[in-house]
Design an enzyme around this catalytic site. Structure first.
Site, PDB file in Angstrom:
ATOM      1  N   ASP A 160       9.523   5.677  -7.800  1.00 31.17           N
ATOM      2  CA  ASP A 160       8.343   4.995  -7.276  1.00 31.17           C
ATOM      3  C   ASP A 160       7.759   5.737  -6.075  1.00 31.17           C
ATOM      4  OD1 ASP A 160      10.342   2.979  -8.443  1.00 31.17           O
ATOM      5  OD2 ASP A 160       8.465   1.846  -8.465  1.00 31.17           O
ATOM      6  N   LYS A 161       6.444   5.567  -5.892  1.00 27.88           N
ATOM      7  CA  LYS A 161       5.794   6.157  -4.733  1.00 27.88           C
ATOM      8  C   LYS A 161       5.962   5.271  -3.506  1.00 27.88           C
ATOM      9  CE  LYS A 161       1.418   7.673  -2.746  1.00 27.88           C
ATOM     10  NZ  LYS A 161      -0.025   7.900  -2.921  1.00 27.88           N
TER      11      LYS A 161
END
Length: 689
Positions: free
Chosen positions: A325-326
């Site tokens: 995930d960012k």
């Protein structure tokens, strides 16, 4: 079903229309208020958190990876590897002759020395005859033979294949080799034909021998040429076909008679780091260094680009098991080749300025593969927890416990999460992937640079590009951290916005970045197909479903042999459970269900214009075989506890306090590889994030 397909392409990957596994009411809450609220830690193939790996620990040997490999006896392997080494040594000796004397040795003698260990006499004779026929066709300027292929046989061992490829291309530059499964085939080299029209066949032979060998610091010089227009044609040909690999330059000098001679010299491009200096001599392709990467609020591909720039290598030199995930704090294993642990430790301070940290740096024996992990551990904070609007219940604690219990017992539908597609409203990654699959390179570039709402620097740069087509100006506007966009813009600036120029633009970014977009489209199809499967058949296993059997078998069993189509009798006897049912990600090597879901796939792909798609994009070097994904997955070790907050200080108390309105929850659980925590939370909370 027709109505669903007609509207499917118009709908962005909106999770509101996807199905749920359980019918509990759920509760409202927000996630990812800050990166610290969403912590992801990769679990390696041994089941250990990557943050707990000790320095000096080697990565697992290759037999831990579930890959299909030919089983050869040690004696045969040693023999083939030795033959391959002999061929490589012979090739190097031959190439040295080409570079120093620019005169090829006798072909027949070389052919015998190079091939007699790996090819039978019959195959050698067929290969020689095939090369002669291709040369005759080229001399006659005929193109009919350009579609011919010749098989050299099956070569299960990788070393043997490498030896044959090198030997054929060095001995017969007029031919190209390629592999289909483990079979090696040859075909005419059309680039050779084009160059031979500009130069002599002898020079074409020598040039392609030089090009295929890729000997560092080597050069190739064409014969002197007094015609400037002709030299320009040669420059353009080499730049167009091989510009990423080599560069050309004209050199002028006087001969003994005082006449001016101009020659074209070709040399391999140097790899340069961020400092513009040649890479250090310590780099070795056999060196692999593993480490744990911590990143915050960065995409994995962005983080890899930062790492590559800092160390002075290519992004493609890095390998990892999965994309994280960012908007989160994530920990994952990464391996870089050609870089020593000492050199990697030297950039630790520089990386911290970019929000990256590296731990557990140690030498290893090989790179990582996508999917080479056991799963991920999530530690998530859910804030502003309350009952859904319209839910008259006053018992929030009951809603939470009911939701957690159902997900533990019944699992969740294993959709691809929203981060798979991008969060923009104007354009999502899956639309770019569809354009690439259809060969619409220019359209894919335009979609890639479609701006979102807002006037931040990235959107301003994208809007400027679409309005003006000014690549140089766009590069100056595009922030430095947008590595992919800047690489594409540089290629477009060099090659233009034609279809070929756009192909060059896509080829300028690493393969893992290119194929991400196609995977995004295939993921959208999988999500839609799964929703259709659940709405049509529910949670019962029916005739025509695909089930994955023998999941604990070893690597000698291929995946296709483990996918079984459910029969009528098996449906009646309830032989299989829902957790065994899989659906395919589209590709060229998968089977589709034989019930209505299979028909749905065919109609969906046809509606998108992919009814004849081979799921290979040769111009971008992308091959999409497809895979199978379980419809239902379960979280492991799921724990949900309230956090009692006082005066902006968070104090955890798990035994004395019950859940109250507008509470904050802390959840932790483990998921198998390629499962999305946001999807698990969606099932639990009945919220679309």
């Amino acid at each position: 079903m027709r109505l669903l397909l007609n509207t499917m392409e118009e709908i962005a990957p909106d999770f509101s229309f996807l199905s749920y596994m359980s019918d509990h009411i759920g509760f409202y809450g927000t996630i990812k208020n800050s990166p610290a609220d969403f912590v992801v830690t990769e679990i390696d193939v041994t089941g250990q958190l990557v943050t707990e790996v000790n320095e000096g620990l080697q990565t697992l040997p290759s037999n831990e990876r579930n890959f299909k490999k030919a089983k050869l006896s040690p004696k045969i392997k040693d023999s083939l590897a030795g033959a391959a080494r002999d061929i490589c040594e012979a090739v190097v000796e031959k190439v040295d002759n080409v570079f120093e004397a620019q005169d090829l040795p006798d072909r027949e003698a070389d052919q015998y020395n190079l091939f007699n260990t790996l090819l039978s006499l019959d195959v050698q004779e067929s290969l020689n005859n095939f090369a002669c026929s291709v040369r005759s066709a080229f001399e006659c300027k005929a193109s009919g033979g350009a579609q011919c292929e010749l098989s050299l046989g099956q070569f299960p061992d990788k070393n043997a294949r490498a030896g044959v490829h090198s030997a054929v291309r060095q001995t017969f530059p007029i031919l190209l080799t390629f592999t289909r499964s483990s079979e090696i085939l040859v075909k005419p080299n059309l680039d050779y034909q084009e160059l031979s029209l500009l130069t002599s066949e002898e020079e074409a032979d020598k040039f392609f021998t030089f090009l295929d060998a890729k000997v560092e610091n080597s050069r190739f010089t064409f014969q002197p040429d007094v015609c400037k227009e002709h030299r320009t044609s040669v420059h353009h040909f080499i730049s167009k076909k091989f510009g990423k690999l080599v560069e050309t330059k004209s050199f002028s000098e006087k001969d003994t008679d005082g006449l001016q001679k101009v020659c074209i010299t070709v040399r391999f491009r140097e790899r340069k780091g961020s400092s513009g200096k040649r890479q250090r001599s310590e780099e070795n392709p056999d060196i692999f260094t593993a480490f744990t990467l911590e990143k915050e609020n960065l995409e994995t591909l962005e983080a890899i680009s930062y790492l590559a720039s800092s160390i002075g290598v290519l992004p493609s030199d890095f390998s990892y098991a999965g994309i994280k995930d960012k908007k989160a704090i994530t920990y994952q294993s990464v391996v870089v080749k050609k870089v020593t642990p000492e050199r990697l430790r030297g950039v630790e301070g520089l990386l911290e300025k970019k929000g990256l940290k590296i731990y557990n740096i140690h030498p290893t024996c090989q790179h990582l593969h996508l999917g080479q992990l056991n799963g991920n551990h999530f530690s998530i904070v859910v804030r502003d927890v309350r009952c859904h609007t319209g839910d008259t219940s006053e018992d929030l604690e009951k809603r939470v416990h009911e939701a957690v219990r159902n997900v533990k017992n019944r699992g969740f539908i294993n959709y691809y999460g929203p981060q798979r597609f991008g969060k923009g409203q104007n354009i999502q990654s899956h639309k770019i992937g569809l354009a690439l699959l259809k060969g619409e390179m220019t359209q894919a570039i335009k979609l890639f640079f479609t701006p979102e709402e807002g006037d931040d620097p990235v959107n301003k740069a994208k809007l400027y590009f679409l309005q003006t087509g000014d690549m140089k100006g766009t590069i100056s506007l595009m922030p430095a951290y947008k590595v992919r966009e800047r690489m594409v813009l540089r290629a477009l600036n060099r090659y233009g916005m034609s279809d070929e120029g756009c192909e060059r633009g896509w080829l300028s970014i690493p393969h893992s970045m290119r194929i991400f977009y196609i995977h995004a489209y295939c993921s959208k199809i999988w999500n839609d197909a799964t929703s259709y499967r659940i709405s049509t058949y529910g949670s019962k296993v029916v005739e025509g479903d695909l089930v994955l059997i023998n999941q604990d078998t070893n690597e000698t069993t291929s995946l296709s042999d483990r996918v079984h189509i459910v029969t009528v009798s098996e449906e009646k006897e309830e032989i299989y459970s829902m957790h065994q049912v899989v659906l395919p990600m589209p590709g060229h090597s998968i089977r589709y269900p034989t019930n209505q879901v299979g028909e749905w796939y065919r109609e969906a792909l046809a509606t998108a214009g992919l009814h004849s798609c081979k799921f290979r994009v040769g111009s971008l070097q992308m091959n999409i075989p497809g895979c199978y994904r379980h419809i239902i997955k379960y979280p492991y070790n799921l724990i949900c506890e309230p956090i009692i907050e006082t005066d902006a200080q968070s104090q955890e108390n798990y035994s004395e306090h019950s859940i109250s309105k507008n509470a904050t929850l802390k959840m932790s659980f483990k998921l198998d590889a390629s499962c999305y925590a946001t999807v698990c939370l969606r099932e639990m909370m009945k919220c679309n994030f």
